[in-house]
Design a protein around this motif. Structure first.
Motif, PDB file in Angstrom:
ATOM      1  N   ASP A  88       0.837  -1.200   0.000  1.00  6.49           N
ATOM      2  CA  ASP A  88       0.000   0.000   0.000  1.00  6.49           C
ATOM      3  C   ASP A  88       0.874   1.252   0.000  1.00  6.49           C
ATOM      4  OD1 ASP A  88      -2.754  -1.233   0.439  1.00  6.49           O
ATOM      5  OD2 ASP A  88      -1.627  -2.090   2.107  1.00  6.49           O
ATOM      6  N   VAL A 109       4.500   7.630  -6.703  1.00  3.84           N
ATOM      7  CA  VAL A 109       3.910   7.037  -5.505  1.00  3.84           C
ATOM      8  C   VAL A 109       4.940   6.442  -4.543  1.00  3.84           C
ATOM      9  CG1 VAL A 109       1.686   6.564  -6.604  1.00  3.84           C
ATOM     10  CG2 VAL A 109       3.473   4.811  -6.613  1.00  3.84           C
ATOM     11  N   LYS A 127       3.034   7.743  -1.487  1.00  3.05           N
ATOM     12  CA  LYS A 127       1.596   7.923  -1.681  1.00  3.05           C
ATOM     13  C   LYS A 127       0.940   6.544  -1.667  1.00  3.05           C
ATOM     14  CE  LYS A 127       2.400  12.270  -2.931  1.00  3.05           C
ATOM     15  NZ  LYS A 127       3.571  12.620  -2.170  1.00  3.05           N
ATOM     16  N   ARG A 128      -0.270   6.476  -1.172  1.00  5.21           N
ATOM     17  CA  ARG A 128      -0.988   5.196  -1.145  1.00  5.21           C
ATOM     18  C   ARG A 128      -1.190   4.680  -2.568  1.00  5.21           C
ATOM     19  NH1 ARG A 128      -3.974   2.137   2.047  1.00  5.21           N
ATOM     20  NH2 ARG A 128      -4.027   3.602   3.776  1.00  5.21           N
ATOM     21  N   LYS A 129      -0.948   3.382  -2.722  1.00  2.00           N
ATOM     22  CA  LYS A 129      -1.156   2.704  -3.999  1.00  2.00           C
ATOM     23  C   LYS A 129      -2.005   1.481  -3.703  1.00  2.00           C
ATOM     24  CE  LYS A 129       1.721  -0.247  -6.873  1.00  2.00           C
ATOM     25  NZ  LYS A 129       1.394  -1.471  -6.281  1.00  2.00           N
ATOM     26  N   ASP A 130      -3.045   1.264  -4.449  1.00  3.47           N
ATOM     27  CA  ASP A 130      -3.882   0.089  -4.226  1.00  3.47           C
ATOM     28  C   ASP A 130      -3.104  -1.161  -4.589  1.00  3.47           C
ATOM     29  OD1 ASP A 130      -6.026   1.629  -3.405  1.00  3.47           O
ATOM     30  OD2 ASP A 130      -6.893   1.738  -5.415  1.00  3.47           O
ATOM     31  N   ARG A 131      -2.952  -2.041  -3.626  1.00  6.53           N
ATOM     32  CA  ARG A 131      -2.227  -3.287  -3.900  1.00  6.53           C
ATOM     33  C   ARG A 131      -3.127  -4.246  -4.665  1.00  6.53           C
ATOM     34  NH1 ARG A 131      -4.336  -6.107   0.611  1.00  6.53           N
ATOM     35  NH2 ARG A 131      -4.441  -4.617   2.306  1.00  6.53           N
TER      36      ARG A 131
END
Length: 154
Positions: A88, A109, A127-131
């Motif tokens: 994430d 990100v 930065k948040r990244k959708d896993r």
């Protein structure tokens, strides 16, 4: 100048201190976490940390994974290995001179930590990244890697 192996060792120790500064057993982390290990496209994340929202089923499912990749040199950064950002929040750990040379090549990100004496400091926030992987797979691979480390220690 320090050899690359020594730089990697130092950055790794600092990363472990960043992840779990007080050796708290309630901090869930593992090193050299391998995914898809029986396939031709296996990947290994240098360090992973899991932070659940709380210890309920929903809190675990909504928890965040942090991935850290150690890069000791510009050549190491530019190699095809070790850019496995499946969490994430994802970070590089690298010397400041490496960051200065490659900063424009780092994805938006991905965050960066650099050593500052005996600690790491953030020079770029992740930065948040959708896993793309389910929490169960992520936790199982972390558990598998942590168990391997325990066996090595015995």
């Amino acid at each position: 100048m320090e050899q690359r192996k020594e730089i990697t060792r130092r950055l790794s120790l600092l990363t472990e201190k960043l992840i779990n500064p007080h050796n708290d057993p309630r901090i869930y982390w593992a090193k050299e976490v391998t995914f898809d290990y029986s396939s031709s496209h296996a990947i290994r994340v240098d360090y992973m940390k899991f932070k659940p929202v709380n210890n309920t089923v929903g809190g675990i499912e909504k928890g965040d994974f942090y991935c850290y990749e150690v890069k000791s040199s510009i050549e190491d950064f530019r190699s095809k290995n070790g850019h496995n950002f499946i969490g994430d929040f994802n970070y590089y750990i690298m010397p400041e001179e490496v960051y200065a040379a490659v900063s424009l090549e780092i994805p938006y990100v991905v965050g960066v930590y650099c050593p500052d004496g005996a600690e790491l400091h953030s020079v770029k926030k992740a930065k948040r990244k959708d896993r793309e992987r389910p929490v169960s797979e992520m936790l199982l691979m972390m558990f598998r890697s942590a168990a391997r480390e325990r066996r090595r220690g015995d």
